[in-house]
Design an enzyme around this catalytic site. Structure first.
Site, short mmCIF file in Angstrom:
data_model
loop_
_atom_site.label_atom_id
_atom_site.label_comp_id
_atom_site.label_asym_id
_atom_site.label_seq_id
_atom_site.Cartn_x
_atom_site.Cartn_y
_atom_site.Cartn_z
N ASP A 50 0.85 -1.20 0.00
CA ASP A 50 0.00 0.00 0.00
C ASP A 50 0.88 1.24 0.00
OD1 ASP A 50 -2.26 1.86 0.57
OD2 ASP A 50 -3.31 0.02 1.05
N ASP A 76 4.39 1.87 -4.07
CA ASP A 76 3.52 2.57 -5.02
C ASP A 76 3.42 1.68 -6.26
OD1 ASP A 76 2.25 4.07 -6.91
OD2 ASP A 76 3.50 5.85 -6.64
N ASN A 103 -6.20 -5.85 -5.62
CA ASN A 103 -7.34 -5.07 -5.12
C ASN A 103 -7.16 -3.55 -5.25
OD1 ASN A 103 -9.56 -4.41 -2.91
ND2 ASN A 103 -7.63 -3.61 -2.09
N TYR A 168 -11.94 5.09 -14.86
CA TYR A 168 -12.04 3.99 -13.89
C TYR A 168 -12.88 2.87 -14.50
CZ TYR A 168 -13.63 1.79 -9.44
OH TYR A 168 -13.94 0.92 -8.42
N LYS A 172 -11.80 -0.89 -15.33
CA LYS A 172 -12.50 -1.99 -14.67
C LYS A 172 -13.09 -2.96 -15.70
CE LYS A 172 -11.66 -1.13 -10.39
NZ LYS A 172 -10.94 -2.10 -9.54
N VAL A 201 -20.10 -0.62 -1.97
CA VAL A 201 -19.69 -1.12 -0.65
C VAL A 201 -19.45 0.05 0.29
CG1 VAL A 201 -18.03 -2.57 0.58
CG2 VAL A 201 -18.56 -3.04 -1.82
N THR A 203 -17.43 1.70 2.48
CA THR A 203 -16.05 1.80 2.98
C THR A 203 -15.87 3.20 3.56
OG1 THR A 203 -15.25 2.72 0.90
CG2 THR A 203 -15.23 0.33 1.08
N1 LIG Z 1 -15.99 0.51 -2.37
C1 LIG Z 1 -16.79 0.21 -3.36
O1 LIG Z 1 -18.00 0.50 -3.32
C2 LIG Z 1 -16.29 -0.54 -4.56
C3 LIG Z 1 -17.20 -0.80 -5.60
C4 LIG Z 1 -16.76 -1.50 -6.71
C5 LIG Z 1 -15.45 -1.93 -6.80
N2 LIG Z 1 -14.58 -1.66 -5.78
C6 LIG Z 1 -13.21 -2.15 -5.95
O2 LIG Z 1 -12.77 -2.82 -4.79
C7 LIG Z 1 -11.37 -2.57 -4.57
C8 LIG Z 1 -11.17 -1.91 -3.21
O3 LIG Z 1 -11.95 -0.72 -3.19
P1 LIG Z 1 -12.01 0.24 -1.92
O4 LIG Z 1 -13.33 0.92 -2.00
O5 LIG Z 1 -11.63 -0.48 -0.70
O6 LIG Z 1 -10.88 1.31 -2.31
P2 LIG Z 1 -10.12 2.35 -1.35
O7 LIG Z 1 -9.80 3.52 -2.23
O8 LIG Z 1 -10.88 2.58 -0.11
O9 LIG Z 1 -8.78 1.56 -0.99
C9 LIG Z 1 -7.82 1.29 -1.98
C10 LIG Z 1 -6.51 0.96 -1.32
O10 LIG Z 1 -5.52 0.93 -2.35
C11 LIG Z 1 -4.42 1.74 -1.98
N3 LIG Z 1 -3.77 2.30 -3.15
C12 LIG Z 1 -4.25 3.25 -4.00
N4 LIG Z 1 -3.34 3.57 -4.92
C13 LIG Z 1 -2.23 2.81 -4.66
C14 LIG Z 1 -0.95 2.70 -5.25
N5 LIG Z 1 -0.59 3.46 -6.29
N6 LIG Z 1 -0.08 1.83 -4.73
C15 LIG Z 1 -0.40 1.06 -3.65
N7 LIG Z 1 -1.60 1.14 -3.05
C16 LIG Z 1 -2.51 2.00 -3.54
C17 LIG Z 1 -5.04 2.83 -1.11
O11 LIG Z 1 -4.07 3.48 -0.29
C18 LIG Z 1 -6.07 2.05 -0.32
O12 LIG Z 1 -5.52 1.46 0.84
C19 LIG Z 1 -10.93 -1.67 -5.73
O13 LIG Z 1 -10.41 -2.47 -6.76
C20 LIG Z 1 -12.21 -1.02 -6.17
O14 LIG Z 1 -12.17 -0.58 -7.48
C21 LIG Z 1 -14.96 -0.96 -4.68
#
Ligand SMILES: NC(=O)c1ccc[n+]([C@@H]2O[C@H](COP(=O)([O-])OP(=O)(O)OC[C@H]3O[C@@H](n4cnc5c(N)ncnc54)[C@H](O)[C@@H]3O)[C@@H](O)[C@H]2O)c1
Length: 263
Positions: A50, A76, A103, A168, A172, A201, A203
Site C-alpha cells: 500500500d 507505489d 485489489n 475507472y 475496470k 460497498v 467503505t
Molecule cells: N468501495 C466500493 O464500493 C467498490 C465498488 C466497486 C469496486 N470496488 C473495488 O474494490 C477494490 C477496493 O476498493 P475500496 O473501496 O476499498 O478502495 P479504497 O480507495 O478505499 O482503498 C484502496 C486501497 O488501495 C491503496 N492504493 C491506491 N493507490 C495505490 C498505489 N498506487 N499503490 C499502492 N496502493 C494504492 C489505497 O491506499 C487504499 O488502501 C478496488 O479495486 C475497487 O475498485 C470498490
C-alpha cells in the site's frame, strides 16, 4: 445491513488457507484492509502492499496477535520498478506466493473534457496496469508449484449507469477481459483466475467522499435487496474463491452487489 445481521456475521473457515502465502495490493484500508483481516483470521501468511503508510501501520498493529501477523510493505504500484523490487523481496522472504489479490485502485471522479493524456495514463496505471505486472511477478512460482489463485477486483460501476468515472470504468471493464485471457493461459498449470465484482460497498472512503442521501436512495432502489453491501461481504466471497472449495471456479466474474442492476 442491520446491526443484528452485522453482529451475527462470521466468516466460514477454509482449512486449506491456513499457512498460505497471500499478497494483497491496497491491503491497508477499505476493502483491502478487510481482506487482510479476513485472510489473517484464516491463519494465512499475509503481505500487503500500500501507499497509505499510517493506515497500514495501524492495521499491522491491530492484527499483531494473529497466528501469522500480516506484514506491510510500502509500495507505489504505479511505479513498476518498485513493484518488481517488492515482489523480489517477497519471493526471498516467503519463498513464493500462493494467492494474489489484485485489489488496489483509485476511483477519483473526472469530466471527459478535463482528461489529459497524462491523467489518462495515471488512471489506467493505478486501476489496471499493476494487476498485470503483479500477476507476471507471481506466475513463475505458481507454475512451478502447479497451483495458485489470482483474484482481480473489478467494479459494478460499468455494469450500471454511472457518470464521472469514465477512465475507472474503462480500466475496470479491461480487468474482466484481462482476467479471462489469463485464466485461459494458466489453467493447465493448476492456476485459477477470477474477477471479484463488488457493488456499492460501505467503505470509509466511499462514506467520506461520495455519500449523500440521494446516492444512498439510488443505490438501495437499484439493488434487488434494499440493504447496503459491507466490506465483509466482499471478503467472504474472496475467501471462498481463494480456497480449494472453489477449485473449479476459473475465468469468471463473481458479483457481490445485492443484485444491483437497476438504475
Ligand atoms: N468501495 C466500493 O464500493 C467498490 C465498488 C466497486 C469496486 N470496488 C473495488 O474494490 C477494490 C477496493 O476498493 P475500496 O473501496 O476499498 O478502495 P479504497 O480507495 O478505499 O482503498 C484502496 C486501497 O488501495 C491503496 N492504493 C491506491 N493507490 C495505490 C498505489 N498506487 N499503490 C499502492 N496502493 C494504492 C489505497 O491506499 C487504499 O488502501 C478496488 O479495486 C475497487 O475498485 C470498490
Amino acid at each position: 445491513m442491520s446491526d443484528t445481521k452485522q453482529q451475527a456475521f462470521a466468516y466460514a473457515t477454509y482449512p486449506d488457507l491456513a499457512g498460505k502465502r497471500v499478497v494483497i495490493t491496497g491491503g491497508g484500508s477499505g476493502i483491502g484492509g478487510e481482506l487482510t483481516t479476513a485472510f489473517a483470521g484464516q491463519g494465512a501468511r499475509v503481505v500487503f502492499l500500500d501507499i497509505a503508510e499510517e493506515a497500514s501501520r495501524q492495521l499491522e498493529e491491530t492484527l499483531s496477535g494473529s497466528a501469522h501477523p500480516p506484514k506491510f510493505l510500502k509500495c507505489d504500484l504505479t511505479d513498476l520498478d518498485e513493484l518488481k523490487a517488492v515482489f523480489a523481496r517477497i519471493d526471498e522472504e516467503l519463498g513464493g506466493v500462493d494467492i494474489l489479490l489484485n485489489n488496489a485502485a483509485n476511483d477519483d471522479r473526472h469530466e471527459i473534457e478535463d482528461v489529459t493524456p497524462a491523467y489518462w495514463e495515471s488512471r489506467i496505471n493505478v486501476n489496471l496496469r499493476h494487476m498485470f505486472f503483479c500477476t507476471q511477478a507471481v506466475l513463475p512460482g505458481m507454475k512451478q508449484r502447479g497451483q495458485g489463485a489470482i483474484l482481480n477486483f473489478g467494479s459494478i460501476s460499468w455494469h450500471i449507469p454511472h457518470t464521472q468515472l469514465h477512465l475507472y470504468m474503462t480500466a475496470k471493464a479491461g480487468i474482466e477481459g484481462m482476467t479471462r485471457a489469463l485464466a485461459r493461459e494458466v489453467g493447465k498449470y493448476g492456476i485459477r483466475a477470477n474477477t471479484v465484482i463488488p457493488g456499492a460497498v460501505r467503505t470509509p472512503r466511499q462514506q467520506a467522499l461520495w455519500h449523500n442521501p440521494e446516492e444512498e436512495a439510488r443505490i438501495l432502489a437499484g439493488q434487488c435487496m434494499p440493504e447496503r453491501v459491507e466490506m465483509q461481504d466482499v471478503a467472504a466471497l474472496t475467501l471462498f474463491l481463494a480456497s480449494n472449495n472453489a477449485r473449479h471456479c476459473s475465468g469468471r466474474e463473481y458479483f457481490v452487489d445485492a443484485g444491483w442492476y437497476g438504475a
